[in-house]
Structures are given as structure tokens and as C-alpha cells.
Scaffold this motif. Structure first.
Motif, PDB file in Angstrom:
ATOM      1  N   GLU A  73       0.835  -1.199   0.000  1.00 52.04           N
ATOM      2  CA  GLU A  73       0.000   0.000   0.000  1.00 52.04           C
ATOM      3  C   GLU A  73       0.873   1.253   0.000  1.00 52.04           C
ATOM      4  N   GLN A  78      -4.219   3.192   4.348  1.00 50.52           N
ATOM      5  CA  GLN A  78      -4.413   1.845   3.810  1.00 50.52           C
ATOM      6  C   GLN A  78      -3.447   0.849   4.437  1.00 50.52           C
ATOM      7  N   SER A  82      -5.027  -2.270   6.174  1.00 49.14           N
ATOM      8  CA  SER A  82      -4.636  -3.600   5.709  1.00 49.14           C
ATOM      9  C   SER A  82      -4.098  -4.438   6.868  1.00 49.14           C
ATOM     10  N   ASN A 139      -4.083  -4.466  -3.607  1.00 49.44           N
ATOM     11  CA  ASN A 139      -3.761  -3.201  -2.957  1.00 49.44           C
ATOM     12  C   ASN A 139      -4.479  -2.069  -3.691  1.00 49.44           C
ATOM     13  N   GLU A 199     -10.225   4.724   0.243  1.00 47.15           N
ATOM     14  CA  GLU A 199     -10.058   4.259  -1.136  1.00 47.15           C
ATOM     15  C   GLU A 199     -10.902   5.089  -2.099  1.00 47.15           C
TER      16      GLU A 199
END
Length: 226
Positions: A73, A78, A82, A139, A199
Motif C-alpha cells: 500500500e 491503507q 490492511s 492493494n 479508497e
């Protein structure tokens, strides 16, 4: 065909299966855990089959799916999301295995079998999402000339991959014979919300037509809810 990518994908799948096995049998304190064996078999077959299929038909998709995890990432949010998702996913295994060991809950066999079916459903939904959108990477990234997909599952929710993950995690806890394992799936919900919002901030800025897509498709994760 990309033999190297297939080998790498199968290798990652086998490593994941070993890690999942450790997260199950070690805290369970026994190998007498049929629910875990069934899940590992289901996961192994589907994972290897997907790697071979994509490696033969669309190696670019396989390459995108192999680039995942916090290190892949580029955005700090993120990376955190993650990492948290991996922890939440792992907690389903750990809690379910401890539940099996200490008998905190005792779902009937029918519930475990239903859970195995839900796991297969969740994994297949994830595969379908990738089939419908070959740019769906592991990703957060936007590639040159990447189109906005608004049909199929993407015509129902904007993030069907995350929906499939949530379905898989719910099914996983039940498949492993634990009601308490559902806590891991519950924990993943706010993490997914953070990941999705960040995102979408990126996609609106960098993916042409995505803003219009968000106006067309109302729901982000779960149809008729959010």
C-alpha cells in the motif's frame, strides 16, 4: 501463460494454508478438529485452482492479486487498514480454535456445514468480482486507462471484493464451529469502512468517471444498508 506467477501464487496459497493451520491447531491443542481440516481443504483447492486458471488465462490478474499486504500500500491509512484487516481475519481463526478447545459455544454440525457453504460462497463471490473487474488488485492502485466497472456485482455495491471478504469471515467462524469467532467478522466492519472511505477518496481523484459511478451506485459494501 505465466508459469512463474502460477508457481508463486500456488506457493503463497500453500504458505497461507500452513499459517492458517498453525492458527487453528496450535490454540485448539489438537488435530482432532474436523471443521478446520474441511476448511483448509476447501481453501487449498479454490486457491490453487484460481492461481492456475488466472495464470493460464490472464496472468496480469494473477500478478495484481499477488501484490497485496500492508507493504504494497502507498497510503498510510491503507497500510493501517490492511494490517488491521489481517489481524481481524486472523482473530477469527484464533478465537474459533480456542472456542473448540474450551467449549465456549457448541454449534451443531449443521451450522458448521452451513458455514463451510458460506465460506465457499464468499470465496466464489470474490473470484466473480475479479472476473468482472480484472483491475481489482489486492492493494489500492489506479492503472493507466483503467475503466470504471458498473455492471455485474459492481452494479449492486461499489466494493464487492470487501463484501465477499465479510461473507467469508462470517462463514469461517461458523464453519470452524464457533459463534464467538463471529467477533472477528464484527471487528472487521469498522476497518472496512475506513478502508473504503479512504479508497474512494483516491478513486474520485484519480479514476475518471468514478465520481459519476458513486452517484449511480448508492451502496458501498452491503446492498440496502451502506
Amino acid at each position: 501463460m505465466n508459469v512463474k506467477a502460477i508457481g508463486q501464487g500456488v506457493g503463497y496459497g500453500l504458505i497461507a494454508a500452513v499459517v492458517y493451520g498453525l492458527l487453528l491447531f496450535w490454540p485448539a491443542g489438537t488435530f482432532d478438529y474436523w471443521q478446520a481440516w474441511v476448511f483448509l481443504a476447501v481453501y487449498g483447492v479454490i486457491s490453487i485452482a484460481c492461481c492456475i486458471y488466472w495464470g493460464l488465462t490472464n496472468p496480469a490478474v494473477l500478478q495484481r492479486r499477488l501484490r497485496g499486504g500492508p507493504k504494497a500500500e502507498t497510503r498510510f491509512t491503507q497500510k493501517l487498514a490492511s494490517t488491521a484487516l489481517i489481524a481481524a481475519f486472523g482473530s477469527v481463526f484464533l478465537i474459533s480454535a480456542l472456542d473448540h478447545r474450551f467449549g465456549w459455544s457448541a454449534p451443531p454440525t449443521a451450522v458448521s456445514l452451513l458455514g463451510q457453504v458460506v465460506v465457499v460462497l464468499g470465496l466464489c463471490l470474490g473470484i466473480l468480482a475479479v472476473v468482472q473487474n480484472g483491475y481489482a488488485a489486492a492493494n489500492i492502485t489506479v492503472e493507466a486507462e483503467q475503466p470504471v466497472i458498473s455492471t455485474g456485482m459492481y452494479g449492486l455495491v461499489r466494493h464487492p471484493m470487501y463484501f465477499s471478504l465479510l461473507v467469508t469471515m462470517v462463514g469461517l467462524a461458523l464453519a470452524l464451529g464457533s459463534y464467538w469467532g463471529l467477533a472477528g467478522a464484527l471487528i472487521s466492519v469498522p476497518i472496512l469502512v475506513v478502508r473504503i472511505l479512504d479508497e474512494e477518496h483516491l478513486l474520485v481523484q484519480e479514476l475518471g468517471g468514478y465520481r459519476e459511478y458513486t452517484q449511480q451506485i448508492r451502496y458501498r459494501l452491503v446492498p440496502y444498508l451502506w
